[in-house]
Design an enzyme around this catalytic site. Structure first.
Site, PDB file in Angstrom:
ATOM      1  N   HIS A   7      67.562  26.391  47.278  1.00  0.00           N
ATOM      2  CA  HIS A   7      67.728  24.601  47.332  1.00  0.00           C
ATOM      3  C   HIS A   7      68.214  24.381  48.773  1.00  0.00           C
ATOM      4  O   HIS A   7      69.077  23.509  48.817  1.00  0.00           O
ATOM      5  CB  HIS A   7      67.056  24.295  46.487  1.00  0.00           C
ATOM      6  CG  HIS A   7      67.020  23.996  45.123  1.00  0.00           C
ATOM      7  ND1 HIS A   7      66.881  24.784  44.328  1.00  0.00           N
ATOM      8  CD2 HIS A   7      65.534  24.146  44.713  1.00  0.00           C
ATOM      9  CE1 HIS A   7      66.282  24.978  42.810  1.00  0.00           C
ATOM     10  NE2 HIS A   7      65.012  24.378  43.722  1.00  0.00           N
ATOM     11  N   GLN A  11      69.655  39.415  42.021  1.00  0.00           N
ATOM     12  CA  GLN A  11      70.657  37.661  41.752  1.00  0.00           C
ATOM     13  C   GLN A  11      72.195  37.997  43.257  1.00  0.00           C
ATOM     14  O   GLN A  11      72.433  38.861  42.540  1.00  0.00           O
ATOM     15  CB  GLN A  11      70.814  37.684  40.763  1.00  0.00           C
ATOM     16  CG  GLN A  11      70.741  37.180  39.738  1.00  0.00           C
ATOM     17  CD  GLN A  11      70.462  37.685  38.063  1.00  0.00           C
ATOM     18  OE1 GLN A  11      70.551  38.681  37.680  1.00  0.00           O
ATOM     19  NE2 GLN A  11      69.582  36.608  37.173  1.00  0.00           N
ATOM     20  N   GLY A  26      71.807  33.237  41.140  1.00  0.00           N
ATOM     21  CA  GLY A  26      71.962  33.584  40.075  1.00  0.00           C
ATOM     22  C   GLY A  26      72.171  32.699  38.947  1.00  0.00           C
ATOM     23  O   GLY A  26      72.948  32.216  39.510  1.00  0.00           O
ATOM     24  N   ALA A  27      71.874  32.539  37.999  1.00  0.00           N
ATOM     25  CA  ALA A  27      71.663  31.154  36.958  1.00  0.00           C
ATOM     26  C   ALA A  27      72.475  31.422  35.894  1.00  0.00           C
ATOM     27  O   ALA A  27      72.802  30.440  35.622  1.00  0.00           O
ATOM     28  CB  ALA A  27      70.524  30.722  36.999  1.00  0.00           C
ATOM     29  N   ARG A  48      62.034  38.058  45.373  1.00  0.00           N
ATOM     30  CA  ARG A  48      62.289  36.555  45.364  1.00  0.00           C
ATOM     31  C   ARG A  48      63.765  36.584  45.011  1.00  0.00           C
ATOM     32  O   ARG A  48      64.583  36.665  44.018  1.00  0.00           O
ATOM     33  CB  ARG A  48      62.303  35.924  44.129  1.00  0.00           C
ATOM     34  CG  ARG A  48      62.708  34.163  43.498  1.00  0.00           C
ATOM     35  CD  ARG A  48      62.895  33.986  42.116  1.00  0.00           C
ATOM     36  NE  ARG A  48      61.512  34.010  42.036  1.00  0.00           N
ATOM     37  CZ  ARG A  48      61.680  33.831  40.389  1.00  0.00           C
ATOM     38  NH1 ARG A  48      62.260  34.456  39.565  1.00  0.00           N
ATOM     39  NH2 ARG A  48      59.508  33.999  39.829  1.00  0.00           N
ATOM     40  N   ARG A  51      70.880  24.977  32.034  1.00  0.00           N
ATOM     41  CA  ARG A  51      71.190  25.872  33.446  1.00  0.00           C
ATOM     42  C   ARG A  51      70.980  24.894  34.396  1.00  0.00           C
ATOM     43  O   ARG A  51      71.602  24.946  35.859  1.00  0.00           O
ATOM     44  CB  ARG A  51      70.196  27.434  33.844  1.00  0.00           C
ATOM     45  CG  ARG A  51      70.945  28.201  32.896  1.00  0.00           C
ATOM     46  CD  ARG A  51      70.291  29.648  33.380  1.00  0.00           C
ATOM     47  NE  ARG A  51      68.987  29.705  33.233  1.00  0.00           N
ATOM     48  CZ  ARG A  51      67.827  29.569  31.985  1.00  0.00           C
ATOM     49  NH1 ARG A  51      68.556  30.137  30.620  1.00  0.00           N
ATOM     50  NH2 ARG A  51      66.295  30.190  32.108  1.00  0.00           N
ATOM     51  N   ARG A  52      69.541  24.039  34.562  1.00  0.00           N
ATOM     52  CA  ARG A  52      69.926  23.331  36.377  1.00  0.00           C
ATOM     53  C   ARG A  52      71.073  22.027  36.162  1.00  0.00           C
ATOM     54  O   ARG A  52      71.561  21.838  36.782  1.00  0.00           O
ATOM     55  CB  ARG A  52      68.013  22.689  35.770  1.00  0.00           C
ATOM     56  CG  ARG A  52      66.872  23.021  35.397  1.00  0.00           C
ATOM     57  CD  ARG A  52      66.677  24.439  36.674  1.00  0.00           C
ATOM     58  NE  ARG A  52      67.570  25.296  36.853  1.00  0.00           N
ATOM     59  CZ  ARG A  52      67.163  26.480  36.379  1.00  0.00           C
ATOM     60  NH1 ARG A  52      66.346  27.006  35.452  1.00  0.00           N
ATOM     61  NH2 ARG A  52      68.340  27.426  36.953  1.00  0.00           N
ATOM     62  N   ASP A  68      61.760  37.456  36.604  1.00  0.00           N
ATOM     63  CA  ASP A  68      62.369  37.090  36.338  1.00  0.00           C
ATOM     64  C   ASP A  68      63.934  38.144  36.033  1.00  0.00           C
ATOM     65  O   ASP A  68      64.075  39.024  35.609  1.00  0.00           O
ATOM     66  CB  ASP A  68      62.862  35.886  35.763  1.00  0.00           C
ATOM     67  CG  ASP A  68      61.652  34.834  36.020  1.00  0.00           C
ATOM     68  OD1 ASP A  68      60.875  34.371  36.909  1.00  0.00           O
ATOM     69  OD2 ASP A  68      61.709  33.483  34.935  1.00  0.00           O
ATOM     70  N   MET A  69      65.043  37.660  36.796  1.00  0.00           N
ATOM     71  CA  MET A  69      65.767  38.583  36.041  1.00  0.00           C
ATOM     72  C   MET A  69      67.002  37.566  36.088  1.00  0.00           C
ATOM     73  O   MET A  69      67.358  36.337  35.695  1.00  0.00           O
ATOM     74  CB  MET A  69      66.750  38.724  37.534  1.00  0.00           C
ATOM     75  CG  MET A  69      67.932  39.980  37.094  1.00  0.00           C
ATOM     76  SD  MET A  69      67.184  41.381  35.913  1.00  0.00           S
ATOM     77  CE  MET A  69      65.994  42.173  37.395  1.00  0.00           C
ATOM     78  N   LYS A 114      59.916  36.629  31.821  1.00  0.00           N
ATOM     79  CA  LYS A 114      61.502  37.258  31.421  1.00  0.00           C
ATOM     80  C   LYS A 114      61.242  37.829  29.987  1.00  0.00           C
ATOM     81  O   LYS A 114      60.365  37.934  29.446  1.00  0.00           O
ATOM     82  CB  LYS A 114      61.787  36.025  30.435  1.00  0.00           C
ATOM     83  CG  LYS A 114      63.016  34.123  31.642  1.00  0.00           C
ATOM     84  CD  LYS A 114      62.759  33.331  30.770  1.00  0.00           C
ATOM     85  CE  LYS A 114      61.784  33.003  29.757  1.00  0.00           C
ATOM     86  NZ  LYS A 114      60.751  32.040  30.733  1.00  0.00           N
TER      87      LYS A 114
END
Ligand code: FAD
Length: 303
Positions: A223, A159, A184-185, A180, A284-285, A130-131, A96
């Site tokens: 997922h 994203q 977007g998180a 990838r 975030r998860r 990572d973005m 990151k």
């Protein structure tokens, strides 16, 4: 609503201090985080390798307050690259740029990334960028773009929810990026990002087809069955072999699906976070799946 609150909580440093100090959570943290040490992450990498699944190691930690911290993170990534070159061939590292100091000094951050890219190249390891939030996203992409011609195997996350994503993707002309694709998180304003789940999924599917058609070796970080089934069907329709793209998933999420796809002959890579700064990652998860919040609260209550 819950998603927004959790994403706001993810960025709240006072809450982070409070929660991280609580002697809790080993259950819920260890479901999503490989452990606090590089050794634990390499152990997870080797166990997944036995199932035909690759990994990308992520050293937890985000926006740094001082450049010194970004140098420490860079050194930790150098160690991780050496470790996987020796003990987990095929693994990548995910970095990151906020952790490498992009928010403080983009040129210092670029220097850190260059060092990682050089070490990784010597060791035959791929780096994935990572973005993050839109406050650092455009600078992240600019730095990635500057290094792409010299390090063309480097992957960058894109994203689908971001309105600028299609334009960013088609702006690469000379060297095509390995991406990838993720939904977007981060919590983003409506001017910058699509907000509705259905709209984001539709955009993801559209961009997945675009990436399969136009980009080398795309990776699909999702997922979501609707997205995964779409990628499989489109690859089939376009005559793209299962080994010519990759599915990526997060450690601890849909493990059955990860194994099933690998057994069917698809390339699968699991994003494996390790380290002690798990708070924003875990928040975030939970925002992605509020049922995770129940797990988390249960572990707080039972201490
Ligand atoms: C390998 C990888 C790398 C990523 N890198 C980035 C990045 O660089 N930048 C960025 O902004 N985002 C990144 N993300 C996160 C991504 O943007 C999404 O927030 C996340 O993947 C959830 O979206 P989804 O496509 O899985 O679909 P969703 O619609 O959110 O989820 C579909 C289904 O997957 C399951 N699921 C999803 N998330 C979870 C979870 N946390 N816990 C349990 N079950 C879950 C549930 O069954 C859910 O119904 C990454 C994701 C992956 C898999």
């Amino acid at each position: 609503m819950i998603r927004k609150l959790l994403l706001l909580a993810a960025a709240n440093t006072r809450l982070e201090r409070l929660v991280s100090r609580h002697p809790l959570t080993s259950g819920v943290v260890s479901r999503f985080v490989a452990g606090t040490t590089l050794d634990s992450a390499v152990g997870v990498a080797r166990a997944l390798d036995d199932k035909g699944i690759d990994v990308s190691l992520d050293l937890l930690g985000e926006t740094v307050g001082e450049l010194q911290e970004s140098a420490v993170a860079t050194a930790a990534y150098v160690d991780a690259i050496h470790a996987i070159a020796d003990r987990a061939p095929g693994a990548t590292v995910s970095v990151k740029l906020s952790q490498l100091g992009v928010g403080l000094d983009p040129s210092v951050c670029a220097g850190h990334l260059k060092q990682l890219l050089e070490v990784a190249e010597e060791c035959g390891v791929t780096v994935e960028v990572d973005m993050e939030h839109s406050s650092v996203g455009p600078r992240t992409l600019e730095i990635y773009r500057a290094f792409l011609p010299s390090f063309p195997r480097t992957r960058v996350a894109q994203q689908a929810a971001m309105r600028r994503c299609p334009e960013d993707l088609s702006s690469f002309t000379d060297v095509k990026p390995r991406i990838r694709l993720v939904k977007g998180a981060f919590l983003e304003p409506i001017e910058k990002a699509l907000q509705e789940r259905e709209e984001i999924t539709a955009q993801y599917r559209y961009l997945a087809t675009w990436a399969l058609t136009n980009l080398p070796d795309p990776a699909f970080g999702t997922h979501d069955d609707a997205c995964i089934d779409h990628v499989r069907a489109e690859a089939d329709r376009l005559g793209i072999a299962p080994r010519d793209f990759e599915f990526q998933m997060l450690y601890g999420v849909r493990r059955d699906l990860q194994e099933r796809l690998a057994a069917e002959g698809y390339r699968v890579r699991v994003y494996v976070p390790f380290g002690s700064q798990w708070y924003p990652y875990l928040m975030r998860r939970m925002a992605e799946r509020p049922a995770n919040l129940l797990l988390f609260l249960r572990s707080v209550i039972s201490g």
